[in-house]
Design a protein around this motif. Sequence first.
Motif, PDB file in Angstrom:
ATOM      1  N   SER A 195       6.646   9.981   0.278  1.00  0.00           N
ATOM      2  CA  SER A 195       5.384   9.290   0.573  1.00  0.00           C
ATOM      3  C   SER A 195       5.613   7.859   1.039  1.00  0.00           C
ATOM      4  O   SER A 195       4.653   7.112   1.247  1.00  0.00           O
ATOM      5  N   THR A 244       2.159   8.983  -6.420  1.00  0.00           N
ATOM      6  CA  THR A 244       2.629  10.339  -6.111  1.00  0.00           C
ATOM      7  C   THR A 244       3.734  10.763  -7.076  1.00  0.00           C
ATOM      8  O   THR A 244       3.701  11.876  -7.626  1.00  0.00           O
ATOM      9  N   ILE A 281       1.060   4.033  -3.094  1.00  0.00           N
ATOM     10  CA  ILE A 281       0.840   5.472  -2.915  1.00  0.00           C
ATOM     11  C   ILE A 281       2.056   6.259  -3.403  1.00  0.00           C
ATOM     12  O   ILE A 281       1.928   7.287  -4.068  1.00  0.00           O
ATOM     13  N   ALA A 294      -0.209   9.390   2.934  1.00  0.00           N
ATOM     14  CA  ALA A 294      -0.637   9.786   1.585  1.00  0.00           C
ATOM     15  C   ALA A 294      -0.819  11.298   1.469  1.00  0.00           C
ATOM     16  O   ALA A 294      -1.539  11.773   0.584  1.00  0.00           O
ATOM     17  N   ILE A 307      -0.124  12.962  -2.171  1.00  0.00           N
ATOM     18  CA  ILE A 307      -1.090  12.630  -3.230  1.00  0.00           C
ATOM     19  C   ILE A 307      -2.475  13.179  -2.881  1.00  0.00           C
ATOM     20  O   ILE A 307      -3.226  13.613  -3.775  1.00  0.00           O
ATOM     21  N   ARG A 328       0.836  -1.210   0.000  1.00  0.00           N
ATOM     22  CA  ARG A 328       0.000   0.000   0.000  1.00  0.00           C
ATOM     23  C   ARG A 328       0.867   1.254   0.000  1.00  0.00           C
ATOM     24  O   ARG A 328       0.621   2.204  -0.751  1.00  0.00           O
ATOM     25  N   GLN A 329       1.891   1.257   0.839  1.00  0.00           N
ATOM     26  CA  GLN A 329       2.770   2.417   0.937  1.00  0.00           C
ATOM     27  C   GLN A 329       3.504   2.654  -0.381  1.00  0.00           C
ATOM     28  O   GLN A 329       3.615   3.793  -0.852  1.00  0.00           O
TER      29      GLN A 329
END
Length: 432
Positions: free
Chosen positions: A313, A23, A19, A192, A195, A15-16
Amino acid sequence: MKNYFSFAENNTSYRQELIAGITTFATMAYIIVVNPAILEAAGIPRAATVTATILAAAFGTLMMGLYAKRPFAVAPLMGENAFIAFTVVGVLHYSWQAALAAVFISGVLFAILTVVKVRGYLAEAIPSSLKHSFAVGIGLFLAFIGLNETGIVTLGVAGAPVKMGDFRSPTVLLAIFGFLLTTWLMIKRVRAAIIIGILTVSALSIAFGITSLPEGLVSLPAVLRPIALQLDFAGALQWGMFPVILTVFVMVFVDTLATLFGLSSRANLLDANGNLPEIEKPMLTDAVATSIAALLGTTTTGAYIESAAGIESGGRTGFTSLVVAALFLLSLFLAPLFVMIPAHAYGPSLIIVGLLMLDPIRKIPFEDYTELVPAFITIVLMVFTFNIGIGMTAGFVAYPLFKLLTGRTKEVHVGMWVLAGLSLLFFAVTPH
């Protein structure tokens, strides 16, 4: 897959990294429009160049993710594209086919020097004070780009080159709001944040009628036939092209080094000696991607400083690059949607990332002027010439010079003398 990208080791997750990839792409999607617009001035068909730009970026970034395993996006470099379009073709009157052949030759030279570890050797020869200055200089460079793109700072007049923008402008006000929103989210430790800031300002810009929705979201990519494999090696191998090849070679060599060290410093990827482990892999990626880009019909590619936004991010592995590459490929068909993101939406993130990249300045020894002055020269010339390569080459000359003048040449690595000589040659022969 987790082991391959070392998620646990880098304290990150799918997930990280997702993102982070989104971004990074959001901050550099402008290249899809800007690079073809610049190269059109050299007579290269714009529609085909859009496709070439996207494919070159996708290939280089994919290789960076799978082979080098770094969170760095790769795309045709700004500055190098303008040099080819306006200087090599516009002023020196070489054909764009010969110019692309020169780019291809430079890429092959990069690859050879990387494989035999010459580039890695020279990279390790750079003193830590200069490496830290690269990160600081790139940070200020990014911040200046963000300030200019948003209109917060604009071009001035002779004697005062820059001035305050129009703070009554809706785009400037939205940019300031985006900066404050993103900063607040970062203070709140929202991963996040960047973004969210970009998407929020984009949505507000559309809602207020500042940014228009594209007529269509889907577009078919133009064919590459007019520009692919159109290299003119006979034209590129003329003696008069030597300064061009040298200039491209030096510009990309130093830009790549500065970007790799700057981004790696922010991502905590450097070792105790300030070196990037396995630096040959991202260097070879840039080299191969540059040759592929020339074959496709566009100019030199390299790691993008906008990757710092993704790193901020949380991007730490090659999975971030895979996400960026996938988005570039998707943009072959959804280009109108991606390039709709306005500068006042992504500009604030560049300012914030620039701020965060100032941290390494604390590692520059201010008490030693032979270290401080070359670092200072590097930083200020990166920003005030608006050219990362100029700042680096000036620093390469200044560092051994000050050590020589103070009788401390034993502190200078042999490789630094090579870089100083190459930099002096660059200043002597580069076309202006």
